[in-house]
Design a protein around this motif. Structure first.
Motif, short mmCIF file in Angstrom:
data_model
loop_
_atom_site.label_atom_id
_atom_site.label_comp_id
_atom_site.label_asym_id
_atom_site.label_seq_id
_atom_site.Cartn_x
_atom_site.Cartn_y
_atom_site.Cartn_z
N GLY A 1 6.57 10.54 -2.63
CA GLY A 1 5.92 9.26 -2.36
C GLY A 1 4.70 9.04 -3.23
N ALA B 1 11.34 12.95 -2.87
CA ALA B 1 11.34 12.35 -1.53
C ALA B 1 12.70 12.53 -0.86
CB ALA B 1 10.97 10.87 -1.61
N TRP C 1 8.12 17.85 4.64
CA TRP C 1 6.97 16.94 4.57
C TRP C 1 6.27 17.05 3.22
CZ3 TRP C 1 6.71 12.89 7.25
CH2 TRP C 1 7.17 12.86 8.56
N ALA D 1 5.81 8.21 -6.77
CA ALA D 1 6.35 6.85 -6.85
C ALA D 1 5.22 5.82 -6.84
CB ALA D 1 7.31 6.60 -5.69
N VAL D 2 4.26 5.99 -5.96
CA VAL D 2 3.14 5.06 -5.88
C VAL D 2 2.31 5.11 -7.16
CG1 VAL D 2 0.96 4.59 -4.68
CG2 VAL D 2 3.04 5.00 -3.37
N THR E 1 8.48 15.24 0.60
CA THR E 1 8.45 13.80 0.82
C THR E 1 7.12 13.20 0.38
OG1 THR E 1 9.97 14.07 2.67
CG2 THR E 1 8.76 11.99 2.56
N THR E 2 6.03 13.88 0.70
CA THR E 2 4.71 13.40 0.31
C THR E 2 4.54 13.39 -1.19
OG1 THR E 2 3.78 14.24 2.38
CG2 THR E 2 2.23 13.81 0.58
N GLY F 1 9.77 10.20 -8.16
CA GLY F 1 9.40 9.89 -6.80
C GLY F 1 10.55 10.01 -5.83
N GLY F 2 11.69 9.41 -6.22
CA GLY F 2 12.83 9.36 -5.32
C GLY F 2 13.51 10.70 -5.11
#
Length: 122
Positions: free
Chosen positions: A41, A79, A34, A44-45, A37-38, A75-76
């Protein structure tokens, strides 16, 4: 010099100790999944919003390729690592591993290599 005593041998882990360690191992790796992944993300945002804010026109800018690479890399990749951890250490896989260990005393290689002393009760 006084002779040093050898450390006392550690008692072997019981079946219950190993099952408890498995639960601890899976929970720690899910938490890590988690987190990865956070972070991925959020990166990326953040990269996408900075790129969108810096773009003054509606058309593709000359740095679109760099933005896509940045999103994918920063980001990728994190994640993807997180999603992989979440899939590998899911609750379903945890239950299957415990059942397999209960019935046959076998641990999958990906679990056996990660099961360290720190996961056992002290």
């Amino acid at each position: 010099m006084p002779p040093h005593a050898a450390p006392a041998p550690r008692p072997a882990a019981t079946h219950a100790d190993t099952v408890q360690a498995l639960h601890h191992l899976f929970a720690k790796h899910r938490t890590g999944g988690w987190i990865w992944t956070t972070i991925g993300g959020l990166f990326a945002v953040r990269i996408a919003t900075v790129a969108a804010a810096s773009s003054s026109s509606g058309s593709l800018s000359s740095n679109t390729g760099g933005t896509i690479v940045g999103i994918g890399l920063f980001g990728g990749v994190p994640a993807g690592i997180g999603i992989g951890k979440l899939a590998r250490f899911s609750k379903a896989n945890e239950e299957q591993t415990v059942v397999l260990y209960d019935k046959a005393g076998i641990l999958p290689p990906y679990v056996r290599t990660r099961l360290r002393k720190k996961y056992f009760l002290k």
